[in-house]
Scaffold this active site. Structure first.
Site, short mmCIF file in Angstrom:
data_model
loop_
_atom_site.label_atom_id
_atom_site.label_comp_id
_atom_site.label_asym_id
_atom_site.label_seq_id
_atom_site.Cartn_x
_atom_site.Cartn_y
_atom_site.Cartn_z
N GLY A 86 0.81 -1.21 0.00
CA GLY A 86 0.00 0.00 0.00
C GLY A 86 0.85 1.26 0.00
N VAL A 87 0.25 2.33 -0.48
CA VAL A 87 0.88 3.64 -0.52
C VAL A 87 -0.04 4.62 0.19
CG1 VAL A 87 1.81 5.48 -1.96
CG2 VAL A 87 2.03 3.09 -2.70
N ARG A 94 4.14 8.57 -7.36
CA ARG A 94 5.51 9.01 -7.17
C ARG A 94 6.50 7.85 -7.38
NH1 ARG A 94 6.17 12.07 -1.59
NH2 ARG A 94 8.18 12.60 -2.56
N LEU A 97 5.19 2.31 -5.45
CA LEU A 97 4.87 0.91 -5.67
C LEU A 97 5.90 0.24 -6.59
CD1 LEU A 97 3.02 -1.49 -5.27
CD2 LEU A 97 1.58 -0.63 -7.15
N THR A 98 6.33 0.94 -7.61
CA THR A 98 7.31 0.38 -8.53
C THR A 98 8.61 0.05 -7.81
OG1 THR A 98 6.37 1.59 -10.41
CG2 THR A 98 8.65 0.83 -10.63
N GLU A 123 -6.79 -4.18 -6.80
CA GLU A 123 -7.33 -3.70 -8.07
C GLU A 123 -6.62 -4.48 -9.18
OE1 GLU A 123 -8.05 0.71 -8.35
OE2 GLU A 123 -6.80 0.68 -6.54
N TYR A 127 -1.28 -4.97 -11.02
CA TYR A 127 -0.12 -5.85 -10.98
C TYR A 127 0.31 -6.46 -12.32
CZ TYR A 127 -0.40 -5.13 -6.03
OH TYR A 127 -0.41 -4.53 -4.80
N PHE A 406 -4.48 -13.41 1.64
CA PHE A 406 -3.34 -13.19 2.53
C PHE A 406 -2.75 -11.81 2.30
CE2 PHE A 406 -2.01 -15.55 -1.23
CZ PHE A 406 -1.00 -14.77 -1.74
#
Length: 406
Positions: A86-87, A94, A97-98, A123, A127, A406
């Protein structure tokens, strides 16, 4: 525009858990509850969690649980179970996640870790860009109370009993462990994972009752009730959490028990996409089913991953694999299966099938046909007949299913 201080990334320590939990909860628009911290701690492997910081502020991250997943034909194998990604609101777009995804996947490759990673996606559009492919689905099942079984279905003579949680848990764990090696997609569970999966505080129930536990000598069922009292009488919903049984007869007996619970209008269950209940019923149309994505699989190392499972038929093809995010996989690989076992070698030969790593991950558990992905323009056949042969070899004997988020 001033984007603030430079972003940094590091692994976490045990002391970082409270702040990490708050950030993950806020990213999912959830309140943080202090009494859940210890539950998280039992699953928390700080050295396998990466977080991004803006100065001293933790703004996002993600973790890995060290689990096993059952693969077709070979049983449990290590999997990097990606979780708690999560961010923090206000810090999106920004590259946070990457950076986390790169740290996870490149770290697994560099350190010789798990050959595959898997996750549930909040979502579905997020991915695939990191190479995850849709490898398993679940069925949203709805069956009216009292639905009859077809003639000839045996439920045996053993009685199903409602028991306490304390009595049920040891039996459930034993049955699950007996079944897990043969159920594609099932994960290993530590005691902490069992406690997390069957957490039963008021917050966990979502407006439903506490868990009910039903035991058969060869299996178990766990469920909750959602109350719905109408003018014509009760139409409560019975929400199944899990059914597991060592025998087909016991599985049918547990379903029969649940379908006959008094004051219930309908049974609901997020179950395997090939759950046999439709074929147990006298009227198959009574079982309404919708499908949705469950496990997404990422091939970390093509050569290591493809040799970890077994295959349904012999095949010898050259795969041209594209992988921008993990470039060590971008190559031509000779994939040869003999008597179920695979060998994989990097080659310079002309390709028979062209595909990306996402398509390979989608087909990895044996539930997604490469021929279907070809129709979706994710796979391209170069040598006539190669695609059908490869797709057939990859198919499993059962649809993959992960019975837990999970």
């Amino acid at each position: 525009m001033n984007d603030g201080m430079a972003l940094t990334l590091r692994t976490l320590t045990a002391d970082d858990l409270p702040e990490f939990q708050r950030v993950v909860n806020s990213s999912f628009l959830m309140d943080s509850v202090e009494d859940q911290l210890e539950r998280w701690r039992g699953l928390f492997e700080p050295e396998r969690h990466h977080a991004v910081f803006d100065g001293d502020e933790l703004i996002g991250g993600g973790g890995i649980q060290s689990r096993e997943i059952t693969l077709p034909g070979t049983g449990p194998r290590p999997v990097a179970a990606v979780t708690s990604v999560g961010v923090k609101p206000g810090h999106r777009r920004r590259g946070v996640l990457t950076r986390v995804m790169r740290a996870q996947l490149h770290g697994l490759h560099d350190e010789g870790g798990e050959a595959i990673a898997a996750l549930w996606a909040s979502e579905a559009a997020i991915y695939p860009r990191f190479g995850y492919g849709l490898a398993a689905e679940f069925a949203r099942l709805e069956v009216p109370r009292g639905a009859k079984f077809r003639s000839g279905v045996s439920i045996g003579d053993d009685r199903v009993r409602e028991v306490s949680r304390d009595e049920a848990m040891p039996v459930m764990k034993a049955v699950y462990e007996d079944l897990r090696p043969g159920r594609t997609g099932w994960l290993s569970r530590t005691d902490a994972a069992w406690e997390h999966q069957f957490a039963d505080t008021e917050r966990d129930r979502g407006g439903l009752t506490a868990y009910h536990y039903a035991l058969h000598p060869q299996g178990y069922a766990a469920y909750r009730i959602k109350h719905d009292w109408q003018d014509r009488g009760p139409r409560n919903e019975l929400h199944v959490r899990e059914i597991a049984a060592r025998t087909d007869e016991a599985y049918a007996a547990l379903y029969r028990y649940l379908l006959d619970v008094d004051m219930v209008g309908e049974l609901k269950f997020f179950t395997a996409s090939d759950d046999p209940v439709t074929h147990l019923l006298d009227d198959a149309r009574l079982a309404l089913r919708g499908r949705s994505d469950s496990l997404w699989v990422r091939i970390v190392d093509v050569d290591r991953a493809l040799t970890q499972r077994r295959y349904g038929s012999d095949v010898d093809v050259v795969l041209d694999v594209a992988d921008e995010f993990c470039p060590w996989n971008a190559a031509r690989w000779r994939f040869t299966v003999k008597d179920g076992a695979a060998t994989v070698q990097r080659v310079d030969d002309d390709p028979d099938v062209v595909l990306d790593v996402q398509a390979l991950g989608a087909a990895y558990l044996g539930g997604t046909r490469l021929t279907s992905l070809a129709r979706a323009q994710r796979v391209r056949e170069v040598t006539a007949g190669a695609l059908n042969a490869l797709s057939h070899a990859l198919l499993g004997d059962q649809d993959p299913h992960c019975p837990e988020v999970f």
